[in-house]
Structures are given as structure tokens and as C-alpha cells.
Design a protein around this motif. Structure first.
Motif, PDB file in Angstrom:
ATOM      1  N   GLY A  51      81.548 -38.794   0.822  1.00  0.00           N
ATOM      2  CA  GLY A  51      81.218 -39.510  -0.412  1.00  0.00           C
ATOM      3  C   GLY A  51      79.760 -39.924  -0.356  1.00  0.00           C
ATOM      4  N   ARG A  52      79.145 -40.099  -1.527  1.00  0.00           N
ATOM      5  CA  ARG A  52      77.700 -40.345  -1.572  1.00  0.00           C
ATOM      6  C   ARG A  52      77.311 -41.715  -1.034  1.00  0.00           C
ATOM      7  N   ASP A  53      78.101 -42.758  -1.371  1.00  0.00           N
ATOM      8  CA  ASP A  53      77.697 -44.060  -0.845  1.00  0.00           C
ATOM      9  C   ASP A  53      78.739 -44.620   0.106  1.00  0.00           C
ATOM     10  N   ILE A  54      79.369 -43.707   0.827  1.00  0.00           N
ATOM     11  CA  ILE A  54      80.361 -44.104   1.814  1.00  0.00           C
ATOM     12  C   ILE A  54      79.639 -44.723   3.022  1.00  0.00           C
ATOM     13  N   GLU A  55      80.280 -45.715   3.619  1.00  0.00           N
ATOM     14  CA  GLU A  55      79.704 -46.345   4.803  1.00  0.00           C
ATOM     15  C   GLU A  55      79.697 -45.348   5.965  1.00  0.00           C
ATOM     16  N   GLN A  56      78.515 -45.122   6.546  1.00  0.00           N
ATOM     17  CA  GLN A  56      78.387 -44.074   7.583  1.00  0.00           C
ATOM     18  C   GLN A  56      78.661 -44.671   8.955  1.00  0.00           C
ATOM     19  N   THR A  57      79.917 -44.962   9.233  1.00  0.00           N
ATOM     20  CA  THR A  57      80.282 -45.636  10.481  1.00  0.00           C
ATOM     21  C   THR A  57      80.188 -44.713  11.684  1.00  0.00           C
ATOM     22  N   ILE A  58      80.107 -43.417  11.442  1.00  0.00           N
ATOM     23  CA  ILE A  58      79.942 -42.438  12.527  1.00  0.00           C
ATOM     24  C   ILE A  58      78.703 -41.624  12.182  1.00  0.00           C
ATOM     25  N   GLU A  59      77.836 -41.426  13.170  1.00  0.00           N
ATOM     26  CA  GLU A  59      76.626 -40.658  12.889  1.00  0.00           C
ATOM     27  C   GLU A  59      76.900 -39.168  13.081  1.00  0.00           C
ATOM     28  N   VAL A  60      76.693 -38.416  12.026  1.00  0.00           N
ATOM     29  CA  VAL A  60      76.800 -36.947  12.116  1.00  0.00           C
ATOM     30  C   VAL A  60      75.620 -36.340  11.356  1.00  0.00           C
ATOM     31  N   TYR A  77      74.752 -18.295  -3.846  1.00  0.00           N
ATOM     32  CA  TYR A  77      73.703 -19.133  -4.431  1.00  0.00           C
ATOM     33  C   TYR A  77      74.011 -19.211  -5.923  1.00  0.00           C
ATOM     34  N   PHE A  78      74.698 -20.284  -6.293  1.00  0.00           N
ATOM     35  CA  PHE A  78      75.335 -20.378  -7.605  1.00  0.00           C
ATOM     36  C   PHE A  78      74.393 -20.080  -8.779  1.00  0.00           C
ATOM     37  N   ARG A  79      74.850 -19.238  -9.714  1.00  0.00           N
ATOM     38  CA  ARG A  79      74.100 -18.932 -10.937  1.00  0.00           C
ATOM     39  C   ARG A  79      73.904 -20.198 -11.783  1.00  0.00           C
ATOM     40  N   ARG A  80      74.850 -21.124 -11.630  1.00  0.00           N
ATOM     41  CA  ARG A  80      74.778 -22.400 -12.352  1.00  0.00           C
ATOM     42  C   ARG A  80      73.527 -23.220 -12.012  1.00  0.00           C
ATOM     43  N   MET A  81      72.875 -22.891 -10.893  1.00  0.00           N
ATOM     44  CA  MET A  81      71.699 -23.681 -10.473  1.00  0.00           C
ATOM     45  C   MET A  81      70.422 -23.206 -11.151  1.00  0.00           C
ATOM     46  N   THR A  82      70.528 -22.171 -11.968  1.00  0.00           N
ATOM     47  CA  THR A  82      69.360 -21.608 -12.670  1.00  0.00           C
ATOM     48  C   THR A  82      68.449 -22.699 -13.241  1.00  0.00           C
ATOM     49  N   ASN A  83      67.167 -22.586 -12.909  1.00  0.00           N
ATOM     50  CA  ASN A  83      66.122 -23.506 -13.397  1.00  0.00           C
ATOM     51  C   ASN A  83      66.302 -24.949 -12.913  1.00  0.00           C
ATOM     52  N   GLN A  84      67.151 -25.146 -11.907  1.00  0.00           N
ATOM     53  CA  GLN A  84      67.327 -26.502 -11.354  1.00  0.00           C
ATOM     54  C   GLN A  84      67.095 -26.568  -9.850  1.00  0.00           C
ATOM     55  N   ARG A 104      69.415 -30.769   0.994  1.00  0.00           N
ATOM     56  CA  ARG A 104      70.734 -31.125   1.498  1.00  0.00           C
ATOM     57  C   ARG A 104      71.839 -30.420   0.706  1.00  0.00           C
ATOM     58  N   ALA A 105      72.980 -30.304   1.322  1.00  0.00           N
ATOM     59  CA  ALA A 105      74.138 -29.741   0.613  1.00  0.00           C
ATOM     60  C   ALA A 105      74.416 -30.573  -0.637  1.00  0.00           C
ATOM     61  N   GLU A 106      74.122 -31.886  -0.551  1.00  0.00           N
ATOM     62  CA  GLU A 106      74.303 -32.782  -1.700  1.00  0.00           C
ATOM     63  C   GLU A 106      73.402 -32.353  -2.868  1.00  0.00           C
ATOM     64  N   ASP A 107      72.188 -31.891  -2.541  1.00  0.00           N
ATOM     65  CA  ASP A 107      71.267 -31.454  -3.594  1.00  0.00           C
ATOM     66  C   ASP A 107      71.835 -30.220  -4.298  1.00  0.00           C
ATOM     67  N   LEU A 108      72.252 -29.246  -3.517  1.00  0.00           N
ATOM     68  CA  LEU A 108      72.830 -28.044  -4.147  1.00  0.00           C
ATOM     69  C   LEU A 108      74.050 -28.419  -4.977  1.00  0.00           C
ATOM     70  N   ALA A 109      74.863 -29.305  -4.438  1.00  0.00           N
ATOM     71  CA  ALA A 109      76.067 -29.728  -5.165  1.00  0.00           C
ATOM     72  C   ALA A 109      75.694 -30.341  -6.522  1.00  0.00           C
ATOM     73  N   ASP A 110      74.642 -31.160  -6.529  1.00  0.00           N
ATOM     74  CA  ASP A 110      74.201 -31.779  -7.786  1.00  0.00           C
ATOM     75  C   ASP A 110      73.684 -30.720  -8.761  1.00  0.00           C
ATOM     76  N   THR A 138      79.026 -29.610  -8.527  1.00  0.00           N
ATOM     77  CA  THR A 138      80.243 -29.532  -7.719  1.00  0.00           C
ATOM     78  C   THR A 138      80.073 -30.431  -6.492  1.00  0.00           C
ATOM     79  N   ASN A 139      80.942 -30.256  -5.492  1.00  0.00           N
ATOM     80  CA  ASN A 139      80.793 -31.074  -4.285  1.00  0.00           C
ATOM     81  C   ASN A 139      80.252 -30.231  -3.130  1.00  0.00           C
TER      82      ASN A 139
END
Ligand code: PLP
Length: 372
Positions: A237-246, A293-300, A344-350, A354-355
Motif C-alpha cells: 500500500g502507498r502509505d502503509i507503515e513500513q515496519t520491515i525494511e525491504v 510495457y503497457f500501451r496505456r502509459m503512452t505519453n505518460q 519505481r514500480a509505483e510510478d509505472l502503476a500510476d 493499475t497496481n
């Protein structure tokens, strides 16, 4: 090898597992290797990590068979739904069944009885996911059945959370339309108490915790945890408490395969969706939506070339896409980073909408995995 490839840092995965293990103390750790090890490449990840895992989790028997065929002897739980006709493979390849219904458990018992081979099973309780499993209010019959099984070895019992990454919801019960992990845990406890009422010991391996619960709910660990995305260094999750470092272990790389200056009036790629406002250097990257490499990311989307971020421009094609390098001198052969080193994978997801899970598992088989 093609210039577009995934670099997988195996030592980082091992470090992630060690950090998870240190946090969950005495609980066993099931390492989730389904979906080609969340896209990382099971052929490299499984042999490396198996010696450090107590259990391996996959979604379908074929994934378990693939891992067994590498000579790996670690116990493997097939967590998804199974049809009765798939049961012989569980015996042949020593896979553990998620016994998600009375009928399935009965089929397993019959098969075990007729072959004289013991099939291993974990009872799957549905406490609020409504996907597979026996609901807590009908679990008594499943447990009774399991206690009468003479040939199936019922080694575990488990459930799966629908909202464990929702920190705010952990303690919330009735006020939200979401089923809280706390409520699911209560229901799981109800099921476990059936054993006490009957003065029978519960199965040895009780487990509930996915990545979210591994981070947030120590009370959910029981005898084993099942972190998936967290093992791969991504928080669920995006603002989940990071109690374990990975940390992530993936870098998706490529190289500029063509470089040119284009001019106003010359639209780039299918549909001519992007036009330069001034003369601009356009680099072509040999990677496309057939690589994941998702087509949905076009121009983003953005990529990194020579340490600098540049925007992707024009329709992403099946096998190639273009990048606007502006006035910079980007040459054929320059290294390109599509994921990792600041993307980050989060950036591609945005960019896709998707996630992170889908971003990683979507990277196709056409992209070679290099294990370092
Ligand atoms: C995929 C899966 C997991 C891992 O989920 P993460 O969110 O990646 O930690 C755990 N348990 C079951 C049953 C699963 O299907």
C-alpha cells in the motif's frame, strides 16, 4: 541476448527474506513464487531462495510441478482453486492442496485411499474474501470431515485477507463496507475454537498473513506468514507503515536502438498523437507492450538515459517506443532504464492505472531475466 532485459538482484531478495524473518520471529515463512515469481523469473529465483524458505506458495499445480522439476524439495502449497481431476498431480509431485470445499477434500481422501499415497492438505477457510474456501459458519462440517480422513494428511489451516493493507480498517468492524482484517481474524479464531470444543488438536500450520498483515498485524502470524509482494521489495500500500525494511530487486534495462532529430509537423508513432514543438531528439527503444510495457502509459511514462529522466512520447508500439530527449545528445547504444534506479514500480502503476503487482507480473516472457 537482446538489449532489453530484466536484471534481478538475488541477494536483495535474500536480504528482504531475512528482514521479514527477523520481524516475524518464530513463525515460518512461505515464499510466494506464483506468476513467474511476480515476474522476476522463477527459474532463477526458486533455486536460489528455496534453501532459505520454509514453504513455497504457488497459484496453480503447473507452477508447483515446474519448481519440483528443478529438483527443489521444499514443501509447496498450491493456494488457488483446484479441480478434482487435477489431484493426481498433487500426489505425483508432492504438492500441498488448498482444501477449499468438502467435496474436494472427499475427492482427495478417495484418491489417497485408492493409491495408498498420502496427499497433504491445508484447509482453506473463507473469512471474508469470498473467493475460495469454506465460510467460518460452515467450517465445522469441513473440520469434522478432515478429522475423519484416514489417508489425507491435514497439515494446515489458513485464510486470506481482503483488506490487510488498509491500516485504518484493521480495527474497524461494521462501519465500513470493507471486511476488516480484524473481523476476518476473529472469524478465523472462531473456526480454530471448533478444535478445542472437540478436544482435538488444530492442524500444525495455521496461517493468514499476506504482505499487508505481515507488516501490520503480528497477531495474525500464527505458525507461518505468506508475504508475496513484500518479499520482492514492494510495499502493498502507498502509505502503509513500513515496519520491515525491504527494497526492490528488479531493474528493467534497454538500449537506444535509433536516434534522430525530428521537426514540428512530423507526428510521432501510430495515430500521430505527439508532435514536437521544436526540433527535438527522439530516441527509439526496442521494447513495447508485447514485452509488458503497457500501451496505456503512452505519453505518460518516463525513462532514464545517461542518468537523466526523459518523457516517453507517441503511441507505445508492440515492440518499440520513442522518447523525447530534447536537445540532449542521446546516441544509439546508450543505456536506458525503464524500471529501477529512481523509477519505481509505483510510478509505472500510476501511469498505467493499475497496481505494482500487475506491472511486475505483466513483464512478458520475451524479456530475458538476468540474475546477479
Ligand atoms: C498471492 C497470495 C499471497 C501473497 O499476497 P501479497 O499481497 O503479495 O503478499 C498470500 N496468500 C495467498 C493465498 C495468495 O494468493
Amino acid at each position: 541476448m537482446r538489449p532489453t532485459y530484466l536484471e534481478v538482484n538475488l541477494n536483495q531478495l535474500k536480504q528482504n527474506l531475512e528482514n521479514i524473518r527477523a520481524h516475524v520471529a518464530s513463525a515460518k515463512v512461505l515464499v510466494v513464487l506464483k506468476a513467474n515469481a511476480y515476474g522476476h523469473g522463477v527459474d532463477g529465483v526458486a533455486p536460489f531462495i528455496a534453501p532459505f524458505a520454509d514453504y513455497i506458495g504457488v497459484a496453480i499445480p503447473e507452477e508447483g510441478i515446474h519448481i519440483r522439476n528443478m529438483g527443489i524439495a521444499t514443501p509447496i502449497l498450491v493456494m488457488g482453486g483446484t479441480l478434482p481431476e487435477q489431484l493426481p498431480a498433487f500426489l505425483e509431485f508432492d504438492l500441498t492442496l488448498a482444501a477449499s470445499s468438502l467435496d474436494l477434500l472427499e475427492s482427495a481422501e478417495q484418491l489417497s485411499a485408492s493409491t495408498g499415497k498420502r496427499l497433504k492438505a491445508h484447509l482453506k477457510i473463507d473469512t471474508g474474501m469470498e473467493r475460495i474456501g469454506v465460510r467460518e459458519y460452515e467450517a465445522e462440517a469441513l473440520i469434522e470431515k478432515s478429522l475423519s480422513c484416514k489417508h489425507v494428511d491435514v497439515e494446515g489451516i489458513f485464510t486470506h485477507f481482503a483488506n490487510s493493507e488498509e491500516m485504518a480498517l484493521r480495527g474497524v468492524k461494521q462501519t465500513s463496507p470493507m471486511t476488516s482484517a480484524a473481523l476476518q481474524l476473529e472469524r478465523f479464531e472462531e473456526v480454530l475454537s471448533i478444535y478445542e470444543k472437540r478436544s482435538e488438536p488444530h492442524p500444525q500450520i495455521r496461517h493468514t498473513a499476506n504482505s499487508g498483515a505481515t507488516l501490520l498485524m503480528p497477531e495474525s502470524y500464527y505458525d507461518m506468514v505468506r508475504p508475496g509482494v513484500l518479499f520482492y521489495g514492494i510495499y502493498p500500500g502507498r502509505d502503509i507503515e513500513q515496519t520491515i525494511e525491504v527494497k526492490p530487486a528488479l531493474t528493467w534495462k534497454s538500449k537506444v536502438v535509433f536516434s534522430k532529430i525530428t521537426q514540428p509537423g512530423r507526428g510521432v508513432s501510430y495515430g500521430s498523437l505527439w508532435h514536437p514543438e521544436a526540433e527535438s531528439r527522439i530516441a527509439t527503444i526496442p521494447c513495447g507492450y508485447a514485452d509488458g510495457y503497457f500501451r496505456r502509459m503512452t505519453n505518460q511514462a518516463q525513462v532514464i538515459i545517461n542518468g537523466k529522466k526523459y518523457p516517453q512520447v507517441g503511441r507505445i508500439c508492440m515492440d518499440q517506443f520513442m522518447v523525447n530527449a530534447g536537445n540532449d545528445d542521446v546516441k544509439v547504444g546508450d543505456e536506458v532504464t525503464l524500471l529501477g534506479n529512481g523509477i519505481r514500480a509505483e510510478d509505472l502503476a500510476d501511469w498505467v492505472g493499475t497496481n505494482e503487482y500487475e506491472v511486475m507480473t505483466n513483464i512478458s516472457a520475451r524479456v530475458p531475466r538476468v540474475f546477479v
